[in-house]
Design an enzyme around this catalytic site. Structure first.
Site, mmCIF file in Angstrom:
data_model
loop_
_atom_site.group_PDB
_atom_site.id
_atom_site.type_symbol
_atom_site.label_atom_id
_atom_site.label_comp_id
_atom_site.label_asym_id
_atom_site.label_seq_id
_atom_site.Cartn_x
_atom_site.Cartn_y
_atom_site.Cartn_z
ATOM 1 N N LYS A 58 0.831 -1.218 0.000
ATOM 2 C CA LYS A 58 0.000 0.000 0.000
ATOM 3 C C LYS A 58 0.865 1.267 0.000
ATOM 4 N N ALA A 189 -3.361 -13.099 -12.502
ATOM 5 C CA ALA A 189 -4.096 -11.823 -12.440
ATOM 6 C C ALA A 189 -4.989 -11.823 -11.204
ATOM 7 N N ALA A 277 2.773 -14.671 -9.072
ATOM 8 C CA ALA A 277 1.751 -14.354 -8.046
ATOM 9 C C ALA A 277 0.532 -15.231 -8.308
ATOM 10 N N GLY A 279 -1.036 -17.312 -6.032
ATOM 11 C CA GLY A 279 -1.718 -17.741 -4.816
ATOM 12 C C GLY A 279 -0.745 -18.025 -3.686
ATOM 13 N N ARG A 280 -1.298 -18.249 -2.500
ATOM 14 C CA ARG A 280 -0.467 -18.541 -1.328
ATOM 15 C C ARG A 280 -0.956 -19.829 -0.669
ATOM 16 N N ASP A 320 -4.015 -17.164 8.044
ATOM 17 C CA ASP A 320 -3.793 -17.793 6.731
ATOM 18 C C ASP A 320 -3.579 -19.304 6.810
ATOM 19 N N ALA A 328 -5.623 -9.993 6.258
ATOM 20 C CA ALA A 328 -5.089 -9.598 7.554
ATOM 21 C C ALA A 328 -6.203 -9.370 8.579
ATOM 22 N N HIS A 452 -23.158 15.660 2.284
ATOM 23 C CA HIS A 452 -23.030 16.112 0.897
ATOM 24 C C HIS A 452 -21.977 17.217 0.815
HETATM 25 P P1 FAD Z 1 1.534 -13.938 8.569
HETATM 26 O O1 FAD Z 1 1.274 -12.515 8.465
HETATM 27 O O2 FAD Z 1 1.999 -14.694 7.431
HETATM 28 O O3 FAD Z 1 2.413 -14.176 9.849
HETATM 29 C C1 FAD Z 1 2.863 -15.439 10.230
HETATM 30 C C2 FAD Z 1 4.108 -15.263 11.092
HETATM 31 O O4 FAD Z 1 4.410 -16.510 11.696
HETATM 32 C C3 FAD Z 1 5.345 -14.869 10.309
HETATM 33 O O5 FAD Z 1 5.941 -13.753 10.916
HETATM 34 C C4 FAD Z 1 6.259 -16.092 10.376
HETATM 35 O O6 FAD Z 1 7.635 -15.765 10.427
HETATM 36 C C5 FAD Z 1 5.817 -16.700 11.699
HETATM 37 N N1 FAD Z 1 6.043 -18.146 11.791
HETATM 38 C C6 FAD Z 1 5.635 -19.098 10.917
HETATM 39 N N2 FAD Z 1 5.953 -20.320 11.383
HETATM 40 C C7 FAD Z 1 6.578 -20.129 12.568
HETATM 41 C C8 FAD Z 1 7.140 -21.015 13.518
HETATM 42 N N3 FAD Z 1 7.072 -22.341 13.369
HETATM 43 N N4 FAD Z 1 7.725 -20.478 14.609
HETATM 44 C C9 FAD Z 1 7.781 -19.136 14.782
HETATM 45 N N5 FAD Z 1 7.252 -18.254 13.925
HETATM 46 C C10 FAD Z 1 6.660 -18.752 12.834
HETATM 47 N N6 FAD Z 1 -4.343 -8.776 3.363
HETATM 48 C C11 FAD Z 1 -5.211 -7.775 3.580
HETATM 49 O O7 FAD Z 1 -6.157 -7.949 4.367
HETATM 50 N N7 FAD Z 1 -5.076 -6.553 2.971
HETATM 51 C C12 FAD Z 1 -4.066 -6.311 2.105
HETATM 52 O O8 FAD Z 1 -3.967 -5.209 1.573
HETATM 53 C C13 FAD Z 1 -3.130 -7.348 1.843
HETATM 54 N N8 FAD Z 1 -2.112 -7.141 1.006
HETATM 55 C C14 FAD Z 1 -1.206 -8.146 0.797
HETATM 56 C C15 FAD Z 1 -0.165 -7.909 -0.088
HETATM 57 C C16 FAD Z 1 0.761 -8.901 -0.335
HETATM 58 C C17 FAD Z 1 1.888 -8.635 -1.292
HETATM 59 C C18 FAD Z 1 0.663 -10.149 0.349
HETATM 60 C C19 FAD Z 1 1.685 -11.228 0.135
HETATM 61 C C20 FAD Z 1 -0.361 -10.386 1.231
HETATM 62 C C21 FAD Z 1 -1.318 -9.390 1.455
HETATM 63 N N9 FAD Z 1 -2.400 -9.591 2.311
HETATM 64 C C22 FAD Z 1 -3.308 -8.592 2.511
HETATM 65 C C23 FAD Z 1 -2.598 -10.865 3.020
HETATM 66 C C24 FAD Z 1 -2.088 -10.749 4.468
HETATM 67 O O9 FAD Z 1 -0.740 -10.363 4.451
HETATM 68 C C25 FAD Z 1 -2.254 -12.080 5.187
HETATM 69 O O10 FAD Z 1 -3.606 -12.504 5.088
HETATM 70 C C26 FAD Z 1 -1.899 -11.929 6.651
HETATM 71 O O11 FAD Z 1 -0.562 -11.512 6.805
HETATM 72 C C27 FAD Z 1 -2.100 -13.254 7.392
HETATM 73 O O12 FAD Z 1 -1.765 -13.071 8.733
HETATM 74 P P2 FAD Z 1 -1.256 -14.275 9.637
HETATM 75 O O13 FAD Z 1 -1.041 -13.701 10.986
HETATM 76 O O14 FAD Z 1 -2.149 -15.436 9.489
HETATM 77 O O15 FAD Z 1 0.137 -14.731 8.996
HETATM 78 P P1 NAD Z 2 -4.886 -14.973 -5.820
HETATM 79 O O1 NAD Z 2 -5.506 -16.250 -5.467
HETATM 80 O O2 NAD Z 2 -5.572 -13.705 -5.521
HETATM 81 O O3 NAD Z 2 -4.579 -14.934 -7.389
HETATM 82 C C1 NAD Z 2 -3.800 -15.899 -8.024
HETATM 83 C C2 NAD Z 2 -4.149 -15.865 -9.510
HETATM 84 O O4 NAD Z 2 -3.206 -16.667 -10.188
HETATM 85 C C3 NAD Z 2 -5.531 -16.447 -9.794
HETATM 86 O O5 NAD Z 2 -6.220 -15.581 -10.658
HETATM 87 C C4 NAD Z 2 -5.221 -17.784 -10.437
HETATM 88 O O6 NAD Z 2 -6.193 -18.185 -11.367
HETATM 89 C C5 NAD Z 2 -3.901 -17.489 -11.110
HETATM 90 N N1 NAD Z 2 -3.065 -18.656 -11.355
HETATM 91 C C6 NAD Z 2 -2.869 -19.730 -10.553
HETATM 92 N N2 NAD Z 2 -1.976 -20.580 -11.119
HETATM 93 C C7 NAD Z 2 -1.600 -20.016 -12.296
HETATM 94 C C8 NAD Z 2 -0.694 -20.398 -13.333
HETATM 95 N N3 NAD Z 2 0.006 -21.517 -13.251
HETATM 96 N N4 NAD Z 2 -0.569 -19.562 -14.386
HETATM 97 C C9 NAD Z 2 -1.261 -18.408 -14.478
HETATM 98 N N5 NAD Z 2 -2.139 -18.008 -13.522
HETATM 99 C C10 NAD Z 2 -2.290 -18.786 -12.453
HETATM 100 O O7 NAD Z 2 -3.440 -15.027 -5.157
HETATM 101 P P2 NAD Z 2 -2.328 -13.907 -4.999
HETATM 102 O O8 NAD Z 2 -2.609 -12.753 -5.871
HETATM 103 O O9 NAD Z 2 -1.044 -14.618 -5.088
HETATM 104 O O10 NAD Z 2 -2.551 -13.448 -3.505
HETATM 105 C C11 NAD Z 2 -2.437 -14.409 -2.434
HETATM 106 C C12 NAD Z 2 -3.335 -14.058 -1.292
HETATM 107 O O11 NAD Z 2 -2.897 -12.881 -0.649
HETATM 108 C C13 NAD Z 2 -4.759 -13.842 -1.742
HETATM 109 O O12 NAD Z 2 -5.528 -14.914 -1.276
HETATM 110 C C14 NAD Z 2 -5.197 -12.578 -1.104
HETATM 111 O O13 NAD Z 2 -6.271 -12.799 -0.233
HETATM 112 C C15 NAD Z 2 -4.005 -12.083 -0.303
HETATM 113 N N6 NAD Z 2 -3.771 -10.696 -0.707
HETATM 114 C C16 NAD Z 2 -4.718 -9.778 -0.383
HETATM 115 C C17 NAD Z 2 -4.575 -8.480 -0.794
HETATM 116 C C18 NAD Z 2 -5.629 -7.480 -0.444
HETATM 117 O O14 NAD Z 2 -6.424 -7.763 0.437
HETATM 118 N N7 NAD Z 2 -5.662 -6.312 -1.077
HETATM 119 C C19 NAD Z 2 -3.469 -8.097 -1.547
HETATM 120 C C20 NAD Z 2 -2.551 -9.056 -1.886
HETATM 121 C C21 NAD Z 2 -2.712 -10.362 -1.450
#
Ligand code: FAD
Ligand code: NAD
Length: 480
Positions: A58, A189, A277, A279-280, A320, A328, A452
């Protein structure tokens, strides 16, 4: 001798740190185990969200949006800008400063609330015993009354596109680019793909996104997805659906990507950088000892019930690593619920009311049911839709793309869902989240006074449109 705590949380992302703080606030002795360390071997709190996810993305979206506005929209306001330039290094430093402020903020909150931070890799054993292995190999044993697993997720890897240095990257590398890539390829995408594409496109990259599905944003209401696709393409994003990446190769510091297009023809493209990108996946590596009693589901998520209880007594899992959207705020909400349950309070998470946002411009935001699902289930529903182009505030801001769409039950008028594409949709959606939490009808929103001029008036008008009473719309037959 094991250290004893009422609650041990593994992971300090938005799930884990919020759970730990809430548990401590409720008077429970609490430790949080986190293994992330920085280059100086200092613990890093905040997980994916604060370090390599929500916050840095962001920060970059904000910087690049300002740059893009200055480049394309300021002239319309009579503001002349000469010699506009983006200093990518300064932008990245600002991003890191925001990240540092927030992550050290979490440390401060731990201290203020008396949460003990234990640095190292945590592993759950039988009877809530957690063994923590520090970077130097030493092991600390923690005995807990309850354990909360909050280990988060990691990017999915695909065999045709293994990560390679700073050329083929995941979200971490995508957020850390030191210069604007001339040609940027993105596989996927989805949410990350679109946000990263927006960041680098605004700074001048030529961006091609290769998406496997034939439908754009299948997870979103298709009305929003269609509008989003049109607007993003208009911004110059080259989004190719129904493509299958078969191979990648790094040659002369460039990435060659081979893929099958929608017609089945093999194509090749060359990029300066490629972001994967797709998926996760839940991260449970080394988290569970054989005797932990915690079960995973068939997709590798920790199996939990509606209140995040695992199969092991007194062990919860949140965020997650469990089912549901990887967001988050969903992780944090589950964290608070679980801490409350452990303290003996009543608590639940309303999974029907979790908003989702994609931070492109315009933003796309939603909550509740999607129209295509209501249709498929034969639910009798009404639609109220209102375009931002008809609001004075959007016109004044010269930001009129998009609309608000409200779905309500045809018989009870109860709000079933809302889908917004437009500037500040992430803020606007909260109004409908609150309304839905309160079980409100579309008429309740229609009878509410909105300031407004404001973009919120589009939410008001969409609610009025459910009853066919939108004021500022020429076609008053806005029903489905
Ligand atoms: P995480 O944030 O992944 O935290 C897990 C923590 O556990 C990590 O610090 C890791 O080091 C630690 N850990 C793991 N295993 C162990 C272990 N065995 N011992 C000790 N520590 C450990 N979500 C939104 O809502 N809005 C957004 O705008 C948004 N943007 C995103 C952008 C990107 C690029 C990405 C990748 C994700 C985004 N997300 C967004 C998704 C969001 O980041 C996750 O849903 C969120 O972080 C999940 O929180 P969590 O606490 O489950 O796990
Ligand atoms: P995503 O699931 O949003 O998108 C992955 C995309 O990749 C899908 O459209 C899928 O069809 C495509 N795909 C999968 N395999 C493919 C392949 N082999 N070739 C081409 N396309 C393929 O996953 P992401 O964008 O990686 O984000 C991961 C997670 O992080 C999401 O679940 C999302 O909730 C979270 N996230 C959230 C935000 C937000 O809240 N603004 C921002 C970033 C990430």
């Amino acid at each position: 001798m094991a250290q004893e705590y009422d609650v041990v949380v593994i992971g300090s992302g938005p799930g884990g740190y919020v759970a730990a703080i809430r548990a401590a606030q409720l008077g429970l002795t609490t430790a949080c185990v986190e293994k992330w360390i920085n280059a100086q071997s200092a613990p890093v709190l905040g997980g994916t969200c604060l370090n390599v996810g929500c916050i840095p993305s962001k920060a970059l979206l904000e910087s690049t949006h300002k740059f893009h506005e200055a480049n394309t929209a300021f002239a319309d306001h009579g503001i002349a800008v000469t010699q506009l330039a983006m200093d990518v290094s300064a932008m990245q430093q600002r991003k890191q400063a925001v990240v540092n402020k927030l992550t050290t903020g979490v440390s401060g909150l731990f201290e203020a609330n008396g949460v003990a931070l234990i640095n190292g890799h945590g592993q759950l054993h039988e009877d809530c015993l957690v063994k923590v292995t520090a970077a130097d190999g030493s092991i600390t044993e923690l005995k807990a009354g309850h354990v909360i697993l909050a280990a988060g997720s990691v990017p999915v890897k695909i065999p045709p596109a293994p990560l390679q240095g700073d050329l083929i990257v995941d979200n971490v590398g995508a957020l850390d680019m030191a210069a604007v890539p001339g040609r940027l390829g993105i596989i996927g995408a989805g949410v990350i793909g679109l946000e990263m594409a927006s960041i680098w496109k605004r700074l001048g990259s030529e961006v091609v996104i290769l998406e496997a599905m034939d439908k754009f944003l299948a997870v979103a209401d298709q009305d929003i997805a269609r509008e989003g696709l049109t607007l993003l393409k208009k911004q110059g994003l080259d989004i190719r659906l129904n493509t299958l990446v078969s191979a990648t190769e790094v040659v002369d510091n460039q990435v060659k990507v081979s893929y099958k297009d929608s017609g089945g023809e093999v194509q090749q493209l060359t990029f300066d950088k490629l972001i994967v990108a797709v998926g996760r996946a839940p991260y449970t590596q080394g988290l569970l000892a054989a005797d932990s009693g915690v079960q995973l589901d068939e997709r590798g998520f920790v199996f939990v019930d509606n209140q995040c209880r695992t199969d092991a007594p007194n062990v919860f899992a949140i965020g997650d690593i469990v089912r549901g959207p990887m967001l988050a705020h969903k992780a944090s909400e589950e964290g608070m619920m679980v801490a409350d349950l452990i303290a003996g309070n009543q608590a639940e998470t309303n999974y029907h009311c979790i908003p989702g946002v994609i931070y492109t411009h315009p933003e796309m935001a939603w909550v509740g049911r999607m129209e295509q699902d209501l249709k498929a289930e034969g639910v009798d529903y009404k639609v109220g839709k209102f375009p931002f182009a008809a609001t004075g505030r959007a016109m004044a801001a010269h930001d009129t793309d998009g609309f608000v769409k409200l779905l309500a039950d045809a018989n009870t008028d109860r709000i079933l869902g809302c889908h917004i594409i437009g500037a500040h949709a992430s803020e606007l959606i909260a109004q409908v989240v609150i309304a839905m939490e309160f079980g409100s009808s579309a008429e309740d929103l229609a009878l509410t006074v909105f300031a407004h001029p404001s973009l919120s008036e589009a939410v008001h008008e969409a609610a009025l449109a459910v009853g066919n009473h939108a004021i500022h719309m020429a076609n008053r037959r806005a029903r489905k």
